[in-house]
Write an enzyme that holds these catalytic residues in place. Structure first.
Site, mmCIF file in Angstrom:
data_model
loop_
_atom_site.group_PDB
_atom_site.id
_atom_site.type_symbol
_atom_site.label_atom_id
_atom_site.label_comp_id
_atom_site.label_asym_id
_atom_site.label_seq_id
_atom_site.Cartn_x
_atom_site.Cartn_y
_atom_site.Cartn_z
ATOM 1 N N ARG A 110 0.847 -1.194 0.000
ATOM 2 C CA ARG A 110 0.000 0.000 0.000
ATOM 3 C C ARG A 110 0.872 1.229 0.000
ATOM 4 O O ARG A 110 1.748 1.371 0.861
ATOM 5 C CB ARG A 110 -0.812 0.018 1.310
ATOM 6 C CG ARG A 110 -2.231 -0.251 1.114
ATOM 7 C CD ARG A 110 -3.057 -0.198 2.359
ATOM 8 N NE ARG A 110 -2.598 0.498 3.536
ATOM 9 C CZ ARG A 110 -3.412 0.951 4.488
ATOM 10 N NH1 ARG A 110 -4.714 0.799 4.356
ATOM 11 N NH2 ARG A 110 -2.949 1.525 5.565
ATOM 12 N N THR A 114 -1.069 7.537 -0.850
ATOM 13 C CA THR A 114 -2.378 7.383 -1.520
ATOM 14 C C THR A 114 -3.169 6.207 -0.943
ATOM 15 O O THR A 114 -4.374 6.107 -1.156
ATOM 16 C CB THR A 114 -2.193 7.115 -3.026
ATOM 17 O OG1 THR A 114 -1.554 5.836 -3.179
ATOM 18 C CG2 THR A 114 -1.347 8.188 -3.694
ATOM 19 N N ASP A 206 0.644 -2.468 12.124
ATOM 20 C CA ASP A 206 1.035 -2.977 10.808
ATOM 21 C C ASP A 206 1.341 -4.469 10.910
ATOM 22 O O ASP A 206 2.325 -4.875 11.528
ATOM 23 C CB ASP A 206 2.263 -2.199 10.312
ATOM 24 C CG ASP A 206 2.617 -2.578 8.882
ATOM 25 O OD1 ASP A 206 2.795 -3.792 8.614
ATOM 26 O OD2 ASP A 206 2.707 -1.690 8.034
ATOM 27 N N ASP A 209 4.812 -5.737 9.580
ATOM 28 C CA ASP A 209 5.923 -5.377 10.481
ATOM 29 C C ASP A 209 5.905 -6.245 11.739
ATOM 30 O O ASP A 209 6.956 -6.640 12.236
ATOM 31 C CB ASP A 209 5.833 -3.896 10.876
ATOM 32 C CG ASP A 209 6.313 -2.980 9.758
ATOM 33 O OD1 ASP A 209 6.951 -3.475 8.813
ATOM 34 O OD2 ASP A 209 6.033 -1.771 9.834
HETATM 35 C C1 PRP Z 1 -1.226 -4.466 4.590
HETATM 36 C C2 PRP Z 1 -2.072 -5.709 4.806
HETATM 37 C C3 PRP Z 1 -2.930 -5.736 3.579
HETATM 38 C C4 PRP Z 1 -3.148 -4.271 3.292
HETATM 39 C C5 PRP Z 1 -4.531 -3.911 3.756
HETATM 40 O O1 PRP Z 1 -0.194 -4.727 3.737
HETATM 41 O O2 PRP Z 1 -1.330 -6.864 5.010
HETATM 42 O O3 PRP Z 1 -2.315 -6.369 2.460
HETATM 43 O O4 PRP Z 1 -2.163 -3.559 4.043
HETATM 44 O O5 PRP Z 1 -4.822 -2.606 3.433
HETATM 45 P P1 PRP Z 1 -5.934 -2.205 2.374
HETATM 46 O O6 PRP Z 1 -7.128 -3.062 2.646
HETATM 47 O O7 PRP Z 1 -6.171 -0.756 2.654
HETATM 48 O O8 PRP Z 1 -5.371 -2.425 0.992
HETATM 49 P P2 PRP Z 1 0.960 -3.658 3.395
HETATM 50 O O9 PRP Z 1 0.615 -2.902 2.164
HETATM 51 O O10 PRP Z 1 1.247 -2.858 4.624
HETATM 52 O O11 PRP Z 1 2.179 -4.586 3.004
HETATM 53 P P3 PRP Z 1 3.024 -5.594 3.903
HETATM 54 O O12 PRP Z 1 2.121 -6.777 4.221
HETATM 55 O O13 PRP Z 1 4.141 -5.970 2.996
HETATM 56 O O14 PRP Z 1 3.478 -4.887 5.136
HETATM 57 N N1 URA Z 2 -2.459 -2.785 7.035
HETATM 58 C C1 URA Z 2 -2.101 -3.188 8.278
HETATM 59 O O1 URA Z 2 -1.167 -3.991 8.433
HETATM 60 N N2 URA Z 2 -2.775 -2.690 9.340
HETATM 61 C C2 URA Z 2 -3.796 -1.832 9.190
HETATM 62 O O2 URA Z 2 -4.396 -1.424 10.205
HETATM 63 C C3 URA Z 2 -4.155 -1.424 7.887
HETATM 64 C C4 URA Z 2 -3.473 -1.931 6.829
#
Ligand code: PRP
Ligand code: URA
Length: 215
Positions: A110, A114, A206, A209
């Site tokens: 994400r 944006t 997150d 993380d």
């Molecule tokens: C997080 C999570 C989802 C997304 C959800 O991933 O694991 O994939 O955000 O958000 P959304 O519904 O608004 O799209 P992130 O983009 O942080 O990537 P990561 O898992 O690599 O940390």
């Molecule tokens: N992605 C995450 O990991 N946590 C949130 O709360 C939203 C998006």
């Protein structure tokens, strides 16, 4: 379990073990090791529910007493498809249930400003059109990543898709169900809302993380 707003394709799992494990995940003191363990254990419990309509076929077996017909899972194997990175944490839990499943990957992140999903890697098992596809991602926030992942699976022929998330915001659940009314969404907890940074409140921070120990 109950249906979200009466929608039969959005299934909220109410098992007390799920609620308990989600609470452990939420705590900011919960470290990487325990967090990862909770994600995996929750995936087992959610997978058990989500796979309850797997088709069966009878095969003949011989017990120490006599021959009989007994059921096994029928048809092509499953495809488990985690949305990277955090969805990876749920894969082993489902593999505990179906060790022969194939595993695909959809890499999405994400954008910090944006909040739109960006694709960086995608690879799916062959014959995806003949498989039940289990998409995994612990978090469904705006729904952007989930919608993009389902779009991708469908583009490559996926037809029967179940989406497993641990915590969802109402906004994300509604957006995913509206964009893809033909899939089933399983969720262990619906939280209050998104904040201005599009994080789930109260959520757990997150997920990627916390699973991988990054910041
Ligand atoms: C997080 C999570 C989802 C997304 C959800 O991933 O694991 O994939 O955000 O958000 P959304 O519904 O608004 O799209 P992130 O983009 O942080 O990537 P990561 O898992 O690599 O940390
Ligand atoms: N992605 C995450 O990991 N946590 C949130 O709360 C939203 C998006």
């Amino acid at each position: 379990m109950h249906y979200y707003n009466g929608q039969k394709n959005v299934i909220i799992l109410d098992h007390p073990l799920l609620k308990h494990k989600v609470t452990i995940m939420r705590k900011k003191q919960t470290g990487t090791n325990e967090f990862r363990k909770m994600v995996e254990e929750i995936a087992v419990l959610m997978g058990y529910e989500a796979l309850k309509d797997l088709p069966l076929e009878d095969v003949e077996v011989e017990t120490p007493i006599e021959k009989c017909k007994s059921p096994v899972i029928a048809g092509k194997k499953l495809a488990i498809v985690p949305i990277l990175r955090a969805g990876l944490g749920m894969v082993n839990g489902i593999l505990e249930l179906v060790p022969t499943a194939k595993v695909g990957h959809i890499g999405l992140y994400r954008d910090k400003n944006t909040h739109e999903p960006h694709e960086y890697y995608c690879k799916l098992p062959s014959n995806i059109d003949q498989r039940l596809v289990i998409l995994t991602d612990p978090m469904l926030a705006t729904g952007g990543s989930g919608i993009a992942a389902v779009d991708f699976v469908k583009k490559y022929g996926g037809k029967k898709i179940k989406f497993l998330c641990i915590i969802a915001a109402p906004e994300g659940l509604e957006a995913l169900a509206a964009a893809h009314p033909d899939i089933e969404i399983y969720c262990a907890q619906v939280d209050r809302c998104l904040n201005e940074s599009k994080y789930i409140c109260p959520g757990l921070g997150d997920a990627g993380d916390r699973i991988f120990g990054t910041k």
